[in-house]
Design an enzyme around this catalytic site. Structure first.
Site, PDB file in Angstrom:
ATOM      1  N   GLY A 102      38.556  38.977  43.826  1.00  0.00           N
ATOM      2  CA  GLY A 102      36.648  38.853  44.347  1.00  0.00           C
ATOM      3  C   GLY A 102      37.071  39.750  45.656  1.00  0.00           C
ATOM      4  O   GLY A 102      35.831  39.776  46.340  1.00  0.00           O
ATOM      5  N   ASP A 127      37.881  51.342  37.701  1.00  0.00           N
ATOM      6  CA  ASP A 127      39.534  50.300  37.968  1.00  0.00           C
ATOM      7  C   ASP A 127      40.218  50.286  37.203  1.00  0.00           C
ATOM      8  O   ASP A 127      41.620  50.678  37.805  1.00  0.00           O
ATOM      9  CB  ASP A 127      38.709  48.780  38.676  1.00  0.00           C
ATOM     10  CG  ASP A 127      37.588  48.723  39.746  1.00  0.00           C
ATOM     11  OD1 ASP A 127      37.493  49.893  40.044  1.00  0.00           O
ATOM     12  OD2 ASP A 127      37.488  47.910  40.187  1.00  0.00           O
ATOM     13  N   SER A 182      49.839  38.506  41.446  1.00  0.00           N
ATOM     14  CA  SER A 182      49.159  39.891  42.446  1.00  0.00           C
ATOM     15  C   SER A 182      48.778  39.201  43.338  1.00  0.00           C
ATOM     16  O   SER A 182      49.140  38.271  44.173  1.00  0.00           O
ATOM     17  CB  SER A 182      47.879  39.698  41.153  1.00  0.00           C
ATOM     18  OG  SER A 182      47.190  41.085  42.273  1.00  0.00           O
ATOM     19  N   LEU A 206      39.009  44.825  45.101  1.00  0.00           N
ATOM     20  CA  LEU A 206      40.800  45.535  44.917  1.00  0.00           C
ATOM     21  C   LEU A 206      40.690  46.248  43.711  1.00  0.00           C
ATOM     22  O   LEU A 206      41.981  46.120  43.695  1.00  0.00           O
ATOM     23  CB  LEU A 206      41.190  45.158  46.201  1.00  0.00           C
ATOM     24  CG  LEU A 206      40.632  45.162  47.958  1.00  0.00           C
ATOM     25  CD1 LEU A 206      42.058  44.417  48.541  1.00  0.00           C
ATOM     26  CD2 LEU A 206      40.980  46.140  48.589  1.00  0.00           C
ATOM     27  N   GLY A 207      40.039  45.811  43.171  1.00  0.00           N
ATOM     28  CA  GLY A 207      40.769  45.593  41.911  1.00  0.00           C
ATOM     29  C   GLY A 207      41.619  44.982  40.373  1.00  0.00           C
ATOM     30  O   GLY A 207      42.020  45.314  40.082  1.00  0.00           O
ATOM     31  N   GLU A 257      38.111  44.261  31.012  1.00  0.00           N
ATOM     32  CA  GLU A 257      37.182  44.115  32.641  1.00  0.00           C
ATOM     33  C   GLU A 257      35.611  44.472  31.483  1.00  0.00           C
ATOM     34  O   GLU A 257      35.371  43.690  32.157  1.00  0.00           O
ATOM     35  CB  GLU A 257      36.608  46.151  32.426  1.00  0.00           C
ATOM     36  CG  GLU A 257      38.183  46.132  33.757  1.00  0.00           C
ATOM     37  CD  GLU A 257      38.052  45.407  34.938  1.00  0.00           C
ATOM     38  OE1 GLU A 257      37.812  45.935  35.565  1.00  0.00           O
ATOM     39  OE2 GLU A 257      38.054  44.166  35.064  1.00  0.00           O
ATOM     40  N   SER A 270      40.946  42.248  38.762  1.00  0.00           N
ATOM     41  CA  SER A 270      40.881  41.796  36.975  1.00  0.00           C
ATOM     42  C   SER A 270      41.391  43.127  36.653  1.00  0.00           C
ATOM     43  O   SER A 270      41.480  43.163  35.533  1.00  0.00           O
ATOM     44  CB  SER A 270      39.201  42.147  36.979  1.00  0.00           C
ATOM     45  OG  SER A 270      38.320  42.856  37.224  1.00  0.00           O
TER      46      SER A 270
END
Length: 433
Positions: free
Chosen positions: A152, A216, A147, A155-156, A205, A158
């Site tokens: 953490g 998200d 990614s 910013l989405g 999620e 996960s």
């Protein structure tokens, strides 16, 4: 014993390599106010998570997450021999505490395993076993996920991970067709297939966050810009039509079927990570306490933030393909006003003040995004801004100790790519170089 529940068979599975990407997200307006029943606008961020899925025949399923140093492998025969009745609760179900405990067992991670690694692995195993159990035999796969999104940072990251996994696993198992045709560089799935991807990504999620809003994963699946209001997620262009299945059917959130019509323009921004850690729970509690202590002061601030979100929604809806300069001026004014309101709510930070001062000195406009108290901020870049000016601003922010990236918001949602369409940087990251 792991029993198939469908009529699939290994030969029916796709054998080619799949390359999938999904965007992150930022909150444009409405953070904190959304907790108190106001509108929030979430937009896709064109920093993306990339997944490569390669079927093979070595009897293993491999998961590699180079960003956080994870490399795990499981024996497919062992997974196949599991009592998988703990998964048999319908097609797309909410993970139960029993399932979570069982997945911890299956994962075989050490007790001192980092929380990030444990949650990422559990989400993967949940999606792999739940989606692929419809095959006569669990597939041998090699999966690498890399990614551009910092984990953490709000910013989405996960959600983009869960969306990529859901899209790739559903496609390799032929639950949804591969939309990439000969000669395509990139393509996207149909609305119906995206809805299924979104449903499964939401469950991923839930494995990671417990009780997420669904925003998200919806932004990462659909791309563009969405509004979130009292549990209802909808497109900006068609407020009366909401996206289906972002949240469980039993949540009674008043959704109904609707097609996404994402007409919001892609806006260039600087995304700045102050690298100041923040405690979202404490910041949310601080706003609630301030509201209780000063209701006649704070309630109007929340109402005003709501009006900012609605005005931004209106402007974005009008901008379309040919935005006018005066519309950017309005967006800048809304950014400034919202940032002042967020400071008044007590969720600002000296690092964010510094970010705003540095960009304001160069005629640019910034605000925090997400929880505040540090974390990330966004700076709008108007069309026609000379690249040397942008680079000078980035340099000034970097010299403050911040990480600064030039990117865009309003990016396409989950997509599938040809191997030749990915740049060498992404290819090398997926190759572990």
């Amino acid at each position: 014993m792991f029993k198939p529940i469908g009529k699939g068979f290994p030969g029916a599975m796709l054998s080619e390599v799949l390359l999938v990407s999904a965007p992150g997200k930022v909150i444009l307006h409405g953070e904190h106010a959304v907790v108190h029943g106001k509108v929030a606008l979430a937009v896709s961020l064109n920093l993306r998570t990339f997944l490569r899925l390669q079927p093979h025949s070595n009897g293993k399923v491999d998961l590699s997450l180079p960003n956080i140093g994870i490399k795990r492998a499981w024996d497919v025969a062992r997974l196949q021999s599991l009592d998988a009745s703990f998964l048999e609760q319908g097609d797309v179900t909410t993970p139960t505490s029993e399932q979570v405990e069982k997945l911890k067992e299956v994962a075989g991670l050490p007790d001192d395993c980092a929380v990030t690694e444990r949650l990422a692995v559990q989400a993967f195993l949940y999606l792999y076993l739940s989606i692929c159990r419809k095959q006569r035999a669990l597939p041998s796969l090699d999966i690498v996920v890399w990614s551009e999104l910092p984990p953490g940072a709000g910013l989405g990251s996960s959600a983009a991970y869960s969306v990529c996994l859901a899209a790739a696993l559903l496609t390799v198992c032929e639950e949804i067709p591969n939309p990439l045709k000969d000669g395509d560089c990139v393509n996207r799935w149909t609305k119906e297939d995206l809805e299924l991807i979104n449903k499964w990504a939401f469950q991923g999620e839930r494995m990671i966050h417990g009780n997420p809003s669904g925003v998200d994963n919806a932004v990462s699946t659909w791309g563009g810009a969405l509004r979130y209001h009292q549990g209802k997620i909808s497109s900006l262009k068609s407020k009366q039509e909401s996206i289906t299945s972002c949240v469980p059917d039993d949540a009674a959130l008043g959704r109904r079927n609707g097609e996404m019509k994402l007409g919001s323009p892609a806006l260039q921004i600087l995304l700045t990570n102050t690298k100041v850690p923040r405690n979202t729970r404490a910041l949310v509690a601080g706003v609630r306490n301030r509201l209780l202590k000063f209701p006649e002061i704070v309630a109007p601030l929340l109402t005003s933030i709501d009006a900012i979100s609605l005005e931004c929604e209106r402007v974005l809806g009008e901008m379309g393909e040919a935005p006018a300069p005066e519309q950017y001026v309005v967006l800048e004014e809304l950014i400034d006003m919202n940032q002042h309101h967020l400071n008044a709510l007590g969720v600002g930070h000296a690092s964010l003040d510094q970010l705003c001062q540095v960009t304001r000195a160069r005629g640019l406009h910034s605000k925090l995004t997400g929880a505040g108290g540090g974390g990330c901020g966004i700076t709008l870049l108007k069309p026609g801004l000379e690249q040397p000016e942008v680079e000078a601003t980035k340099q000034a922010l970097t010299s403050c100790g911040f990480d600064c990236l030039e990117t865009s918001i309003g990016a396409p949602g989950v997509s599938i790519h040809s191997a030749t369409s990915l740049d060498s940087r992404v290819q090398q990251a997926l190759d572990g170089l």
